[in-house]
Design a protein around this motif. Sequence first.
Motif, PDB file in Angstrom:
ATOM      1  N   THR A 173      19.993  41.264  32.824  1.00 17.53           N
ATOM      2  CA  THR A 173      19.528  41.060  31.447  1.00 17.53           C
ATOM      3  C   THR A 173      20.084  42.129  30.508  1.00 17.53           C
ATOM      4  OG1 THR A 173      17.428  42.235  31.816  1.00 17.53           O
ATOM      5  CG2 THR A 173      17.450  39.845  32.189  1.00 17.53           C
ATOM      6  N   GLY A 174      20.329  43.318  31.017  1.00 17.92           N
ATOM      7  CA  GLY A 174      20.958  44.357  30.197  1.00 17.92           C
ATOM      8  C   GLY A 174      22.371  43.966  29.802  1.00 17.92           C
ATOM      9  N   ALA A 175      23.102  43.374  30.733  1.00 15.05           N
ATOM     10  CA  ALA A 175      24.461  42.906  30.427  1.00 15.05           C
ATOM     11  C   ALA A 175      24.432  41.731  29.444  1.00 15.05           C
ATOM     12  CB  ALA A 175      25.184  42.505  31.714  1.00 15.05           C
ATOM     13  N   LEU A 176      23.443  40.847  29.597  1.00 15.27           N
ATOM     14  CA  LEU A 176      23.295  39.740  28.648  1.00 15.27           C
ATOM     15  C   LEU A 176      23.002  40.281  27.255  1.00 15.27           C
ATOM     16  CD1 LEU A 176      21.117  37.270  30.764  1.00 15.27           C
ATOM     17  CD2 LEU A 176      23.565  37.062  30.248  1.00 15.27           C
ATOM     18  N   TYR A 177      22.104  41.274  27.193  1.00 11.90           N
ATOM     19  CA  TYR A 177      21.767  41.891  25.907  1.00 11.90           C
ATOM     20  C   TYR A 177      23.014  42.487  25.261  1.00 11.90           C
ATOM     21  CZ  TYR A 177      20.282  45.187  22.410  1.00 11.90           C
ATOM     22  OH  TYR A 177      20.172  45.874  21.231  1.00 11.90           O
ATOM     23  N   GLU A 178      23.778  43.223  26.033  1.00 11.93           N
ATOM     24  CA  GLU A 178      24.976  43.869  25.485  1.00 11.93           C
ATOM     25  C   GLU A 178      25.939  42.824  24.920  1.00 11.93           C
ATOM     26  OE1 GLU A 178      26.902  46.994  24.040  1.00 11.93           O
ATOM     27  OE2 GLU A 178      24.961  47.102  25.037  1.00 11.93           O
ATOM     28  N   GLY A 179      26.113  41.701  25.614  1.00 11.48           N
ATOM     29  CA  GLY A 179      26.970  40.627  25.114  1.00 11.48           C
ATOM     30  C   GLY A 179      26.450  40.053  23.811  1.00 11.48           C
ATOM     31  N   ILE A 183      16.091  40.108  19.609  1.00 12.02           N
ATOM     32  CA  ILE A 183      16.514  39.780  20.969  1.00 12.02           C
ATOM     33  C   ILE A 183      15.390  40.227  21.897  1.00 12.02           C
ATOM     34  CG2 ILE A 183      18.273  40.033  22.757  1.00 12.02           C
ATOM     35  CD1 ILE A 183      20.249  40.893  20.568  1.00 12.02           C
ATOM     36  N   VAL A 184      14.784  39.263  22.578  1.00 11.34           N
ATOM     37  CA  VAL A 184      13.696  39.541  23.509  1.00 11.34           C
ATOM     38  C   VAL A 184      14.291  39.521  24.918  1.00 11.34           C
ATOM     39  CG1 VAL A 184      11.389  38.869  24.268  1.00 11.34           C
ATOM     40  CG2 VAL A 184      12.085  38.457  21.898  1.00 11.34           C
ATOM     41  N   VAL A 185      14.138  40.623  25.636  1.00 11.72           N
ATOM     42  CA  VAL A 185      14.839  40.812  26.912  1.00 11.72           C
ATOM     43  C   VAL A 185      13.833  41.017  28.040  1.00 11.72           C
ATOM     44  CG1 VAL A 185      16.578  42.194  28.127  1.00 11.72           C
ATOM     45  CG2 VAL A 185      16.709  41.945  25.634  1.00 11.72           C
ATOM     46  N   ALA A 186      13.958  40.222  29.087  1.00  8.14           N
ATOM     47  CA  ALA A 186      13.127  40.392  30.277  1.00  8.14           C
ATOM     48  C   ALA A 186      13.605  41.607  31.064  1.00  8.14           C
ATOM     49  CB  ALA A 186      13.185  39.140  31.149  1.00  8.14           C
ATOM     50  N   GLU A 187      12.673  42.443  31.494  1.00  8.71           N
ATOM     51  CA  GLU A 187      13.027  43.630  32.289  1.00  8.71           C
ATOM     52  C   GLU A 187      13.324  43.286  33.749  1.00  8.71           C
ATOM     53  OE1 GLU A 187       9.512  45.927  31.463  1.00  8.71           O
ATOM     54  OE2 GLU A 187      10.481  46.973  29.804  1.00  8.71           O
ATOM     55  N   TRP A 188      12.798  42.173  34.239  1.00  8.33           N
ATOM     56  CA  TRP A 188      13.061  41.759  35.619  1.00  8.33           C
ATOM     57  C   TRP A 188      14.534  41.395  35.733  1.00  8.33           C
ATOM     58  CZ3 TRP A 188       9.767  42.400  39.509  1.00  8.33           C
ATOM     59  CH2 TRP A 188      10.067  41.810  40.731  1.00  8.33           C
ATOM     60  N   TYR A 223      24.319  41.510  21.647  1.00 14.03           N
ATOM     61  CA  TYR A 223      24.328  42.574  20.629  1.00 14.03           C
ATOM     62  C   TYR A 223      25.725  42.758  20.033  1.00 14.03           C
ATOM     63  CZ  TYR A 223      23.673  47.271  18.657  1.00 14.03           C
ATOM     64  OH  TYR A 223      23.621  48.348  17.820  1.00 14.03           O
ATOM     65  N   GLN A 224      26.718  42.877  20.898  1.00 16.61           N
ATOM     66  CA  GLN A 224      28.096  43.081  20.419  1.00 16.61           C
ATOM     67  C   GLN A 224      28.596  41.882  19.622  1.00 16.61           C
ATOM     68  OE1 GLN A 224      29.710  45.922  20.383  1.00 16.61           O
ATOM     69  NE2 GLN A 224      28.060  46.919  21.517  1.00 16.61           N
ATOM     70  N   SER A 225      28.216  40.684  20.032  1.00 15.86           N
ATOM     71  CA  SER A 225      28.625  39.480  19.310  1.00 15.86           C
ATOM     72  C   SER A 225      27.998  39.434  17.922  1.00 15.86           C
ATOM     73  CB  SER A 225      28.236  38.233  20.106  1.00 15.86           C
ATOM     74  OG  SER A 225      28.686  37.075  19.445  1.00 15.86           O
ATOM     75  N   LEU A 226      26.715  39.782  17.815  1.00 12.15           N
ATOM     76  CA  LEU A 226      26.046  39.805  16.512  1.00 12.15           C
ATOM     77  C   LEU A 226      26.711  40.826  15.588  1.00 12.15           C
ATOM     78  CD1 LEU A 226      22.307  39.492  17.597  1.00 12.15           C
ATOM     79  CD2 LEU A 226      23.760  37.694  16.597  1.00 12.15           C
ATOM     80  N   GLU A 279      27.121  33.937  24.344  1.00 11.60           N
ATOM     81  CA  GLU A 279      26.968  32.528  23.990  1.00 11.60           C
ATOM     82  C   GLU A 279      25.647  32.279  23.271  1.00 11.60           C
ATOM     83  OE1 GLU A 279      27.766  29.674  27.064  1.00 11.60           O
ATOM     84  OE2 GLU A 279      29.477  30.829  27.791  1.00 11.60           O
ATOM     85  N   ALA A 280      24.584  32.944  23.720  1.00 15.08           N
ATOM     86  CA  ALA A 280      23.284  32.782  23.067  1.00 15.08           C
ATOM     87  C   ALA A 280      23.344  33.282  21.624  1.00 15.08           C
ATOM     88  CB  ALA A 280      22.207  33.519  23.861  1.00 15.08           C
ATOM     89  N   ALA A 281      24.038  34.389  21.393  1.00 14.43           N
ATOM     90  CA  ALA A 281      24.185  34.916  20.034  1.00 14.43           C
ATOM     91  C   ALA A 281      24.973  33.946  19.161  1.00 14.43           C
ATOM     92  CB  ALA A 281      24.868  36.284  20.069  1.00 14.43           C
ATOM     93  N   LEU A 282      26.053  33.393  19.689  1.00 17.39           N
ATOM     94  CA  LEU A 282      26.842  32.427  18.930  1.00 17.39           C
ATOM     95  C   LEU A 282      26.020  31.177  18.621  1.00 17.39           C
ATOM     96  CD1 LEU A 282      30.280  32.717  20.784  1.00 17.39           C
ATOM     97  CD2 LEU A 282      29.614  33.759  18.602  1.00 17.39           C
TER      98      LEU A 282
END
Length: 155
Positions: free
Chosen positions: A33-39, A23-28, A41-44, A144-147
């Motif tokens: 993006t942290g919330a997107l990552y958490e979604g 998972i490549v996450v933009a810091e901007w 990560y938890q889905s995976l 959704e991205a993980a799915l």
Amino acid sequence: MAGTLTSGKIKTKRNLSKTKVAIVVAEWNEDITGALYEGAYQSLLAHGIKKQNIIRKNVPGTFELTLGSLWMAEQKDVQAVIALGCVIQGDTPHFDYICQAVAYGITEVNIKTKKPVIFGVLTTLNKKQALERAGGKLGNKGEEAALTALKMLDF
């Protein structure tokens, strides 16, 4: 939710216990993006991907997602990459250039590496819209991205 992939669990034909996903996450816009990552990560995790097989790599901004995703997709042991970013429209055309470049770049990484590289980039008019899509009333586009990655691995 109509029109979204967020539905909790999906059925997959693969045994995901040995699948490695980057998972490549933009810091901007890190709060988004942290919330997107958490979604994502938890889905995976919920689908059987082991913690040690989820690799997080940060890049400075959404523009850098293309190269970061390419570097991860080139790793032989990585089966899929999820690129997460957020671009919020401002007063200049910068938004248009970044969104177009990243969409094209991620497409090219898919084609070049022949691996699923998922475009999990929010392109919103304002921060409220971004928050609604990062765990708010419109779900979590990271999930959704993980799915999407899992479905593409099944393809």
